[in-house]
Design an enzyme around this catalytic site. Structure first.
Site, PDB file in Angstrom:
ATOM      1  N   GLU A  18      15.695 -33.157  -7.631  1.00 20.12           N
ATOM      2  CA  GLU A  18      15.427 -31.748  -7.350  1.00 20.12           C
ATOM      3  C   GLU A  18      14.544 -31.644  -6.123  1.00 20.12           C
ATOM      4  O   GLU A  18      13.791 -32.570  -5.817  1.00 20.12           O
ATOM      5  CB  GLU A  18      14.669 -31.105  -8.533  1.00 20.12           C
ATOM      6  CG  GLU A  18      15.554 -30.656  -9.647  1.00 20.12           C
ATOM      7  CD  GLU A  18      14.791 -30.028 -10.815  1.00 20.12           C
ATOM      8  OE1 GLU A  18      13.548 -29.991 -10.800  1.00 20.12           O
ATOM      9  OE2 GLU A  18      15.470 -29.587 -11.746  1.00 20.12           O
TER      10      GLU A  18
ATOM     11  N   TYR B 150      11.265 -30.843  -4.562  1.00 19.12           N
ATOM     12  CA  TYR B 150       9.925 -30.801  -5.154  1.00 19.12           C
ATOM     13  C   TYR B 150       9.225 -29.554  -4.624  1.00 19.12           C
ATOM     14  O   TYR B 150       8.983 -29.419  -3.428  1.00 19.12           O
ATOM     15  CB  TYR B 150       9.140 -32.066  -4.783  1.00 19.12           C
ATOM     16  CG  TYR B 150       7.735 -32.046  -5.341  1.00 19.12           C
ATOM     17  CD1 TYR B 150       7.523 -32.154  -6.705  1.00 19.12           C
ATOM     18  CD2 TYR B 150       6.634 -31.897  -4.500  1.00 19.12           C
ATOM     19  CE1 TYR B 150       6.241 -32.109  -7.238  1.00 19.12           C
ATOM     20  CE2 TYR B 150       5.354 -31.860  -5.018  1.00 19.12           C
ATOM     21  CZ  TYR B 150       5.159 -31.964  -6.383  1.00 19.12           C
ATOM     22  OH  TYR B 150       3.895 -31.912  -6.904  1.00 19.12           O
TER      23      TYR B 150
ATOM     24  N   ARG C 282      13.738 -25.062 -29.325  1.00 22.11           N
ATOM     25  CA  ARG C 282      12.847 -25.109 -30.504  1.00 22.11           C
ATOM     26  C   ARG C 282      11.696 -24.151 -30.286  1.00 22.11           C
ATOM     27  O   ARG C 282      11.589 -23.529 -29.228  1.00 22.11           O
ATOM     28  CB  ARG C 282      12.293 -26.527 -30.637  1.00 22.11           C
ATOM     29  CG  ARG C 282      11.603 -26.952 -29.341  1.00 22.11           C
ATOM     30  CD  ARG C 282      10.780 -28.202 -29.470  1.00 22.11           C
ATOM     31  NE  ARG C 282      10.454 -28.755 -28.162  1.00 22.11           N
ATOM     32  CZ  ARG C 282       9.480 -28.371 -27.378  1.00 22.11           C
ATOM     33  NH1 ARG C 282       8.682 -27.375 -27.741  1.00 22.11           N
ATOM     34  NH2 ARG C 282       9.265 -28.936 -26.206  1.00 22.11           N
TER      35      ARG C 282
HETATM   36  P1  ADP Z   1       9.462 -32.488 -19.046  1.00 21.45           P
HETATM   37  O1  ADP Z   1      10.599 -32.112 -19.951  1.00 21.45           O
HETATM   38  O2  ADP Z   1       9.345 -33.969 -18.806  1.00 21.45           O
HETATM   39  O3  ADP Z   1       8.180 -31.842 -19.438  1.00 21.45           O
HETATM   40  P2  ADP Z   1      10.063 -30.439 -17.020  1.00 21.45           P
HETATM   41  O4  ADP Z   1      11.333 -30.369 -16.285  1.00 21.45           O
HETATM   42  O5  ADP Z   1       9.852 -29.431 -18.106  1.00 21.45           O
HETATM   43  O6  ADP Z   1       9.863 -31.931 -17.589  1.00 21.45           O
HETATM   44  O7  ADP Z   1       8.842 -30.332 -16.018  1.00 21.45           O
HETATM   45  C1  ADP Z   1       7.518 -30.483 -16.439  1.00 21.45           C
HETATM   46  C2  ADP Z   1       6.577 -30.126 -15.314  1.00 21.45           C
HETATM   47  O8  ADP Z   1       6.819 -30.965 -14.166  1.00 21.45           O
HETATM   48  C3  ADP Z   1       6.707 -28.713 -14.783  1.00 21.45           C
HETATM   49  O9  ADP Z   1       5.983 -27.778 -15.533  1.00 21.45           O
HETATM   50  C4  ADP Z   1       6.133 -28.889 -13.401  1.00 21.45           C
HETATM   51  O10 ADP Z   1       4.722 -28.975 -13.444  1.00 21.45           O
HETATM   52  C5  ADP Z   1       6.660 -30.242 -12.963  1.00 21.45           C
HETATM   53  N1  ADP Z   1       7.975 -30.120 -12.271  1.00 21.45           N
HETATM   54  C6  ADP Z   1       9.209 -30.214 -12.812  1.00 21.45           C
HETATM   55  N2  ADP Z   1      10.179 -30.016 -11.878  1.00 21.45           N
HETATM   56  C7  ADP Z   1       9.547 -29.795 -10.712  1.00 21.45           C
HETATM   57  C8  ADP Z   1       9.971 -29.520  -9.362  1.00 21.45           C
HETATM   58  N3  ADP Z   1      11.273 -29.452  -9.028  1.00 21.45           N
HETATM   59  N4  ADP Z   1       9.016 -29.330  -8.406  1.00 21.45           N
HETATM   60  C9  ADP Z   1       7.695 -29.420  -8.710  1.00 21.45           C
HETATM   61  N5  ADP Z   1       7.226 -29.669  -9.959  1.00 21.45           N
HETATM   62  C10 ADP Z   1       8.122 -29.866 -10.948  1.00 21.45           C
END
Ligand code: ADP
Length: 448
Positions: free
Chosen positions: A200, A202, A291
Site C-alpha cells: 500500500e 504509506y 466482530r
Molecule cells: P492490523 O490488522 O495488523 O492491525 P491494519 O491494516 O488494521 O493492520 O493497520 C493497523 C495500523 O497500521 C493502522 O491503524 C495504521 O496506524 C497503520 N497503517 C496501516 N496501513 C497503513 C498505511 N497504508 N499507511 C500508513 N499507516 C498504515
C-alpha cells in the site's frame, strides 16, 4: 430467543457479554483455562467449564474443547468476544455443523474479510475508497519493485492474513525493498502460516477513523458513526474517542452511508467495523473487522445502544431494533485501555492486585474483570480494564476523564493509568491535534 449462551472468551469482554445476557434473561456458560480458575467471568456465569491448561492454544483457542463444553452444557449459541476465535471462520463452520449458532457474521463474510486482499477487492466493488496499492498479492522481489515504482515511495508491505501490526514494513526507498520484503514474508509465515504480502501507499500523517456498522443479514444495515483510534503505539490502539476531533459530522455521514450501503449489499449479519485511514480530508479503507471491537463502548455511550444485545437479537433470528433515522449520537465519549504494563518499556506486569477501586459517578463506565486479590495471569494480553467516560462535550469528557483517572486505584501491578493522565494534559491532545504517529513521537521525546 436463546436460552443459554456460551462465551468463548475471558477477562473484561467475557464479563461484558455475561452482563447483557443476564439482563436479557439468558443463561450463561463461562469457559476457562486452569490459569483462570478464580476469574470473575467464571464467578459471574451460571455455569462454567474448564477447557484446558493456561496456554491459549490448548484452551481458549481449542475448538474441540469449546465444542465439547457447548455440548455438555446444552448451549445453543456462542459469543466469541474479540480476539481468540472471534474471526476464525473454521470455528464458525464447525459450530454450525454441530447445530450451534455463532453470534457473528456468516462463514463466508469472515473468510472474505479475513484476507485483506480479498477484503479490499470486495470493498472496491461497493465504491468504498481504498488506500492506493498493489493489485493484489506481491509475489516476489521483482514484482515488489514494479509495484513500488507505480505507487511511489514510501510504501507499506502488509500481510494479507495480518493482524496486530505483524509483518508490516515501511519501505522508503528501492534499496531497502528486497530485505524488508523477505522479512515481511517470513514474519507473516511464522505468525499466520500464510506469507501472502501486498503493498500500500504509506500514508504519512493520517488519522485512524473507523465506522461501526450493524446488519441484520437480510439486507438491512445501519452505521453508528465513527471512532478515532489514532492514538496508537506499535499500531496498537491506546485511547479512542468519538466523535473524532478531526472529522466533520458531514464527512462521517457520507462515509457512514457508503459503509452501511456496502454492508447492506453484502447482507452482512451483526456488528462489524470498517477501518479507514483519513488524510487530507479523504478516507482510505484498510480493513474490516467482523466482530465486536475492544473500543465498542464509546459508540454505545453516544448512541445509547447495547451492541451485544443487538448481536444476540439478530443471531437469534429476531429483527434488528436499530434504524438509521433514530440513531442520533449524543455528546462525547473517550476510552482508555488500562494495561498491566510497566512504563516506559510497556513490558507486561502480571501479578497480584492488592487494591482495586473503580471510579464512579455520572458518565463513567469501567469494564474490567479484576478485583482485590485477583492474580493477573502472565499468559494472555495485558488489558485489565477499560475506563470509558461520556459527557455532553469533548472538554467536559476530558475533565470527567481526568477526575476518573485520579479516582482509579490499581495497586500490586504496574499499569498504564499515569500515561493517560499525562496524555490528556498535553496541548496537542486537548486541541484534538494528533495523528497515528503522535503518541510514538511523544513517548520518544519523553525518553530523551
Ligand atoms: P492490523 O490488522 O495488523 O492491525 P491494519 O491494516 O488494521 O493492520 O493497520 C493497523 C495500523 O497500521 C493502522 O491503524 C495504521 O496506524 C497503520 N497503517 C496501516 N496501513 C497503513 C498505511 N497504508 N499507511 C500508513 N499507516 C498504515
Amino acid at each position: 430467543m436463546f436460552k443459554k449462551i456460551l462465551i468463548a472468551n475471558r477477562g473484561e469482554i467475557a464479563l461484558r457479554v455475561i452482563r447483557t445476557c443476564k439482563e436479557m434473561g439468558i443463561k450463561t456458560v463461562a469457559v476457562y483455562s486452569q490459569a483462570d480458575v478464580d476469574a470473575m467471568h467464571v464467578r459471574m456465569a451460571d455455569e462454567s467449564v474448564c477447557i484446558g491448561p493456561a496456554e491459549s492454544t490448548k484452551s481458549y483457542l481449542s475448538i474441540p474443547s469449546i465444542i465439547s463444553a457447548c455440548e455438555i452444557t446444552g448451549s445453543e449459541a456462542v459469543h466469541p468476544g474479540y480476539g481468540f476465535l472471534s474471526e476464525n471462520a473454521n470455528f464458525a463452520e464447525i459450530l454450525a455443523d454441530h447445530g450451534i449458532k455463532f453470534i457473528g457474521p456468516s462463514v463466508s463474510h469472515i473468510n472474505t474479510m479475513g484476507d485483506k486482499i480479498n477484503a479490499k477487492a470486495q470493498m472496491e466493488t461497493f465504491n468504498v475508497p481504498c488506500v492506493p496499492g498493489s493489485n493484489g498479492e506481491v509475489k516476489n522481489v521483482s514484482d515488489a519493485h514494479i509495484a513500488a515504482k507505480q505507487i511511489g515511495f514510501p510504501v507499506l508491505l502488509k500481510a494479507a492474513a495480518g493482524g496486530g501490526g505483524i509483518g508490516m514494513k515501511i519501505v522508503s526507498s528501492d534499496d531497502q525493498l528486497e530485505t524488508l520484503f523477505l522479512q515481511a514474508k517470513s514474519e507473516a509465515k511464522k505468525s499466520f502460516n500464510d506469507d501472502t504480502i501486498y503493498m500500500e501507499k504509506y500514508l504519512e500523517k493520517p488519522r485512524h477513523i473507523e465506522i461501526q456498522i450493524f446488519g441484520d443479514g437480510k439486507g438491512k444495515a445501519v452505521h453508528l458513526g465513527e471512532r478515532d483510534c489514532s492514538l496508537q503505539r506499535r499500531h496498537q490502539k491506546v485511547l479512542e474517542e468519538t466523535p473524532s476531533p478531526g472529522v466533520t459530522p458531514d464527512e462521517v455521514n457520507k462515509i457512514g452511508e457508503i459503509c452501511s450501503d456496502a454492508v447492506s449489499k453484502m447482507k452482512y449479519e451483526g456488528a462489524g467495523t470498517i477501518e479507514f485511514l483519513y488524510e487530507n480530508r479523504e478516507f482510505f479503507f484498510i480493513e474490516m473487522n467482523t466482530r465486536l471491537q475492544v473500543e465498542h463502548p464509546i459508540t454505545e455511550a453516544v448512541f445509547g445502544v447495547d451492541l451485544v444485545k443487538e448481536q444476540i437479537r439478530v443471531a437469534s433470528g429476531m429483527d434488528m431494533a436499530l434504524s438509521q433515522e433514530t440513531l442520533k449520537p449524543q455528546g462525547h465519549a473517550i476510552e482508555c485501555r488500562i494495561n498491566a504494563e510497566r512504563l516506559p518499556s510497556f513490558s507486561p506486569s502480571p501479578g497480584n492486585i492488592k487494591e482495586f477501586h473503580s471510579p464512579g459517578g455520572i458518565g463513567i463506565r469501567m469494564d474490567s474483570a479484576i478485583y482485590n486479590g485477583f492474580k493477573v495471569p502472565p499468559f494472555y494480553d495485558s488489558l485489565i480494564g477499560k475506563l470509558i467516560v461520556h459527557a455532553d462535550s469533548r472538554s467536559l469528557a476530558l475533565r470527567r476523564l481526568s477526575r476518573a483517572l485520579d479516582e482509579l486505584i490499581i495497586d500490586g501491578v504496574h499499569t498504564t493509568v499515569d500515561l493517560f493522565k499525562e496524555i490528556i494534559d498535553e496541548e496537542d491532545f486537548k486541541n484534538g491535534e494528533y495523528n497515528i504517529h503522535w503518541l510514538e513521537h511523544w513517548l520518544s521525546d519523553k525518553v530523551q
